[in-house]
Write an enzyme that holds these catalytic residues in place. Structure first.
Site, PDB file in Angstrom:
ATOM      1  N   GLN A 182       0.816  -1.218   0.000  1.00  0.00           N
ATOM      2  CA  GLN A 182       0.000   0.000   0.000  1.00  0.00           C
ATOM      3  C   GLN A 182       0.851   1.271   0.000  1.00  0.00           C
ATOM      4  O   GLN A 182       0.322   2.375  -0.036  1.00  0.00           O
ATOM      5  CB  GLN A 182      -0.918   0.000   1.245  1.00  0.00           C
ATOM      6  CG  GLN A 182      -1.857  -1.173   1.323  1.00  0.00           C
ATOM      7  CD  GLN A 182      -3.000  -1.110   0.318  1.00  0.00           C
ATOM      8  OE1 GLN A 182      -3.218  -0.101  -0.359  1.00  0.00           O
ATOM      9  NE2 GLN A 182      -3.746  -2.191   0.206  1.00  0.00           N
ATOM     10  N   CYS A 329     -10.554  -6.430   2.344  1.00  0.00           N
ATOM     11  CA  CYS A 329      -9.419  -6.751   1.457  1.00  0.00           C
ATOM     12  C   CYS A 329      -8.537  -7.823   2.052  1.00  0.00           C
ATOM     13  O   CYS A 329      -7.816  -8.505   1.362  1.00  0.00           O
ATOM     14  CB  CYS A 329      -8.580  -5.525   1.136  1.00  0.00           C
ATOM     15  SG  CYS A 329      -7.063  -5.361   2.059  1.00  0.00           S
TER      16      CYS A 329
END
Ligand SMILES: Cc1ncc(COP(=O)(O)O)c(C=O)c1O
Length: 394
Positions: A182, A329
């Site tokens: 990320q 997720c």
């Protein structure tokens, strides 16, 4: 049916058309196997792969393209780092340090290692999800083989104090692995400046194709020991066997370069949009809670809970928005988010958490529409529950 507005960019991102264009020749005429050393098809594939490796290494501030090991994605990269480094140790006692807010790709690899007798320390985090570097220092012992701390959290956007953690690891002579899924492409990254020894990242979080990732493994001394988890033709210096998907590798490199090029402008733009969305919600509704990082988190991340409203009840009423709950997720099951629990949030707030992930394609009109619909549905849900309570008390 009209497609919902996509606000789930932490889960994955759409493929950038420029990336697709760069990939297509390697799916058509230049389809060769990069390991074929006897003809033009193989040479062209190998040249493209070398170029992609060089560009990826440069984009993350690595010193040598040979430090890039291609994998199928971050999950495999994390597994290669954890299993590969710890299993390479021949010592009887082996210890690994990580945090409670890691992605399952790390936490489940730790569990697998525990099954092999490895000791694992899972360090707690503060209310914003941040790890204290001095806790890492205190946890490192004589048998510690690896420290693994994710760079940026995909649920609440918290960015860890990587420099300080890396400094502790360097001082104690323990390799430092970070899950950068990320982080890479969204914030400035330089593995050499920070002092990261192993960095896992992938293409599909940065507008590249799915099915391709990489593990950066620092070269030089002291050498990072790495035992492969896939055995086969000895590709990539034996670190990860298997024929590489050249088109994906080429797309990965361009996707990252584009993100690096655009990251300052994008970060500013997404921060503004996120702040605008949060302000609209807070202005219109009481009992709005922002979960996780308040300052300095991932630009496109907003994790919010609404008092008295469960996210699971809210989402079906919002088919126009592609959003996720805090846990979506990380796992296929509907367990409450281990990240939000680790932040010490009350159960109601954990159950109420919505993760909003803004991205390159998100515009002002999208966040304004999202705010309007969220406000309407939160009001409706609260109205329904207070009517039910009144009814029940009669
Ligand atoms: C922090 C983090 N690590 C690992 C993963 C898994 O990545 P991949 O889909 O590339 O295996 C994700 C995906 O959501 C993630 O956010």
């Amino acid at each position: 049916m009209k497609r919902p507005i996509y606000l789930d960019h932490h889960a994955t991102t759409p493929l950038d058309p420029r990336v697709l264009d760069a990939m297509l020749p390697y799916l058509r005429e230049d389809f060769g196997n990069p390991a074929s050393s006897t003809h033009l098809y193989g040479w062209r594939a190998e040249a493209a792969l070398t170029d992609a490796r060089e560009r990826l290494a440069a984009a993350i501030g690595a010193g040598d393209p040979a430090e890039i090991v291609f994998t199928s994605g971050t999950t495999e990269s994390d597994n290669l780092a954890l299993l590969g480094v710890v299993r390479a140790s021949r010592q009887r006692r082996r210890h690994l340090v990580t945090s409670v807010v890691e992605h399952p790709a790390v936490l489940d690899a730790c569990r697998a290692l525990e099954g092999e007798g490895v000791e694992v320390s899972r360090l707690p985090v503060d209310a914003e999800g941040r790890l204290d570097p001095s806790a890492v220092e205190a946890a490192i012992g004589p048998h510690t083989r690896l420290v693994s701390v994710g760079a940026a959290n995909g649920e609440v956007g918290t960015v860890q104090p990587l420099d300080a953690i890396a400094a502790v690891c360097r001082e104690r002579g323990v390799p430092f692995h970070s899950d950068g899924a990320q982080w890479v492409g969204k914030l400035p990254v330089s593995v050499r400046e920070v002092g990261i020894d192993l960095l896992a990242f992938c293409a599909h979080k940065i507008y590249g194709p799915k099915g391709i990732g990489a593990l950066y493994v620092r070269g030089g001394r002291p050498r990072i020991p790495l035992q492969p988890i896939l055995h086969g033709g000895g590709h990539q210096a034996g670190r990860r066997s298997g024929t590489l998907p050249v088109a994906q590798c080429v797309g990965f490199a361009l996707a990252l370069e584009l993100c690096v090029e655009e990251k300052d402008v994008e970060a500013r733009r997404q921060c503004e949009l996120r702040d605008r969305l949060l302000a609209s919600l807070e202005d219109a509704l009481p009992g709005v809670w922002r979960n996780g990082a308040r300052e300095g988190g991932l630009p496109g991340n907003l994790n919010v809970s609404f008092d008295g409203v469960a996210a699971d009840a809210l989402l079906p009423a919002l088919p126009e928005l592609a959003l996720s709950t805090g846990s979506a997720c990380a796992s296929a099951n509907a367990e409450p988010s281990h990240v939000l629990i680790a932040l010490g949030l009350a159960e109601e707030r954990v159950r109420g958490a919505l993760r909003i992930g803004l991205g390159r394609g998100t515009g002002v009109e999208d966040v304004d529409f999202a705010a309007q619909r969220l406000i309407e549905e939160v009001r409706r849900a609260r109205g329904a529950s207070s009517r039910a309570k009144l009814g029940g008390s009669r």
